[in-house]
Design a protein around this motif. Structure first.
Motif, short mmCIF file in Angstrom:
data_model
loop_
_atom_site.label_atom_id
_atom_site.label_comp_id
_atom_site.label_asym_id
_atom_site.label_seq_id
_atom_site.Cartn_x
_atom_site.Cartn_y
_atom_site.Cartn_z
N LEU A 90 8.84 -10.03 1.71
CA LEU A 90 7.80 -9.15 1.75
C LEU A 90 7.01 -9.20 2.98
N THR A 91 7.03 -10.07 3.98
CA THR A 91 6.32 -10.22 5.06
C THR A 91 7.24 -9.25 6.22
N ARG A 92 8.42 -9.18 5.98
CA ARG A 92 9.38 -8.32 6.86
C ARG A 92 9.14 -6.88 6.44
N ILE A 93 8.89 -6.35 5.24
CA ILE A 93 8.50 -5.18 4.67
C ILE A 93 7.34 -4.69 5.44
N LEU A 94 6.17 -5.71 5.30
CA LEU A 94 4.92 -5.32 5.55
C LEU A 94 5.03 -5.13 7.28
N GLU A 95 5.76 -5.95 7.86
CA GLU A 95 5.80 -5.80 9.40
C GLU A 95 6.50 -4.61 9.82
N CYS A 96 7.22 -4.11 9.07
CA CYS A 96 8.12 -2.93 9.48
C CYS A 96 6.92 -1.52 9.48
N LEU A 97 5.96 -1.77 8.36
CA LEU A 97 4.80 -0.90 8.36
C LEU A 97 3.70 -1.12 9.12
N TRP A 110 1.74 -3.69 9.25
CA TRP A 110 0.63 -4.36 8.35
C TRP A 110 0.95 -5.80 8.62
N ARG A 111 -0.11 -6.65 8.74
CA ARG A 111 0.01 -7.96 8.87
C ARG A 111 -0.83 -8.69 7.72
N ARG A 112 -0.09 -9.71 7.24
CA ARG A 112 -0.61 -10.57 6.13
C ARG A 112 -1.67 -11.01 6.46
N GLY A 113 -2.80 -11.13 5.74
CA GLY A 113 -3.91 -11.94 5.96
C GLY A 113 -5.02 -11.24 6.94
N GLU A 114 -4.61 -9.95 7.49
CA GLU A 114 -5.29 -9.48 8.44
C GLU A 114 -5.51 -7.67 7.89
N ASP A 115 -4.37 -7.09 7.96
CA ASP A 115 -4.34 -5.63 7.21
C ASP A 115 -4.23 -5.82 5.85
N VAL A 116 -3.50 -6.66 5.01
CA VAL A 116 -3.05 -6.84 3.88
C VAL A 116 -3.67 -8.11 3.18
N LEU A 153 -5.59 11.48 15.17
CA LEU A 153 -4.86 10.93 13.69
C LEU A 153 -3.60 11.79 13.71
N TRP A 154 -3.40 12.73 14.45
CA TRP A 154 -2.11 13.48 14.27
C TRP A 154 -1.14 12.76 15.20
N ARG A 155 -1.37 12.05 15.91
CA ARG A 155 -0.69 11.56 17.14
C ARG A 155 -0.34 10.22 16.69
N PHE A 156 -1.06 9.32 16.32
CA PHE A 156 -0.94 7.76 16.38
C PHE A 156 -0.32 7.52 15.17
N GLU A 157 0.79 6.76 15.32
CA GLU A 157 1.67 6.12 14.33
C GLU A 157 1.02 5.00 13.60
N ASP A 158 0.28 4.18 14.32
CA ASP A 158 -0.45 3.14 13.52
C ASP A 158 -1.60 3.38 13.09
N MET A 159 -1.91 3.73 11.88
CA MET A 159 -3.16 4.23 11.11
C MET A 159 -4.01 3.13 11.18
N ALA A 160 -3.54 2.00 10.82
CA ALA A 160 -4.43 0.75 10.90
C ALA A 160 -5.23 0.40 12.19
N PHE A 161 -4.60 0.90 13.55
CA PHE A 161 -5.54 0.71 14.55
C PHE A 161 -6.42 1.75 14.77
N ILE A 162 -6.09 3.17 14.28
CA ILE A 162 -7.07 4.20 14.19
C ILE A 162 -8.53 3.78 13.38
N ALA A 163 -7.89 3.14 12.10
CA ALA A 163 -8.95 2.62 11.30
C ALA A 163 -10.13 1.47 12.00
N HIS A 164 -9.47 0.44 12.72
CA HIS A 164 -10.26 -0.18 13.38
C HIS A 164 -10.95 0.26 14.50
N ALA A 165 -10.30 1.19 15.28
CA ALA A 165 -10.84 1.99 16.24
C ALA A 165 -12.29 2.61 15.73
N TRP A 166 -12.13 3.30 14.64
CA TRP A 166 -13.27 3.89 14.07
C TRP A 166 -14.27 3.01 13.78
N ALA A 167 -14.14 1.88 13.15
CA ALA A 167 -15.01 0.95 12.86
C ALA A 167 -15.77 0.24 13.82
#
Length: 208
Positions: free
Chosen positions: A14-21, A23-29, A188-202
């Motif tokens: 599960l951790t490997r799947i999330l890392e490929c996306l 996403w980090r356990r305990g931080e993003d997920v 939003l249309w250029r960044f691949e890591d949407m989690a980073f964008i969400a943190h930047a917005w916050a």
């Protein structure tokens, strides 16, 4: 027993799947179990046991306020979707669950321990996780679009105030925030890591 959900080989998968996306356990997920204790001899949980833990699960989801929920395995599906249909019939499409009165997109996929026994289905599970990522991205985009429109209306109001009262400093500050927000919105249309964008917005619009 480690008191942590999804450990051992299934947890590593599960951790490997999330890392490929990215996403980090305990931080993003956040990972939570339907049952809050392990049944004797690791047997399947009984309906009354899941029902007794439902209030704890509902409160966890309320506090986490997720943008998307991934249901892994038939017990999570039964608890949150209220169906005993097979995973194979439910996966591959978006569902919805109710969290604290709010409708949240949900994706059904196979439990990691099942994938270890049936590696041929790993590709299907990966497709499900990619669907969850797309739903997450869509949720983030809607949130940013909403705040961007609110910001534009506020900026317009500040410009009117500037005309009436001459508050140039206030208008300048709002103009700076508008430029930053427009940059985030376009990226939003250029960044691949949407989690980073969400943190930047916050965290960034109010920074100097």
């Amino acid at each position: 027993l480690e008191g942590v959900p999804f450990v051992g080989k299934s947890g590593q998968l599960l951790t490997r799947i999330l890392e490929c996306l990215k996403w980090r356990r305990g931080e993003d997920v956040a990972i939570v179990n339907v049952l809050k204790c392990r049944p004797p001899d690791n047997r399947d949980p009984k309906p009354e046991e899941m029902a007794s833990c439902a209030a704890f699960l509902n409160r966890q989801l309320e506090l986490l306020n997720p943008k998307v929920v991934i249901l892994m395995g038939r017990f999570a599906i039964d608890r949150l979707l209220g169906t005993d249909a097979a995973v194979g019939r439910l996966r591959g499409k978006a569902h919805s669950v109710t969290v604290a009165g709010r409708t949240v997109p949900a994706v059904v996929t196979y439990h990691p321990s099942y994938l270890l026994r049936n590696p041929v289905d790993k590709e299907k599970s990966w497709q499900d996780f990619c669907l969850a990522k797309r739903l997450f991205v869509g949720s983030v985009m809607k949130q940013i679009d909403f705040h961007y429109n609110v910001m534009r209306r506020t900026i317009y109001a500040c410009k009117l105030v500037k005309k009436v009262t001459g508050l140039g400093l206030t208008a300048a500050l709002w103009s700076r925030d508008e430029a930053f927000l427009k940059t985030v919105y376009d990226d939003l249309w250029r960044f691949e890591d949407m989690a980073f964008i969400a943190h930047a917005w916050a965290g960034s619009p109010t920074q100097s």
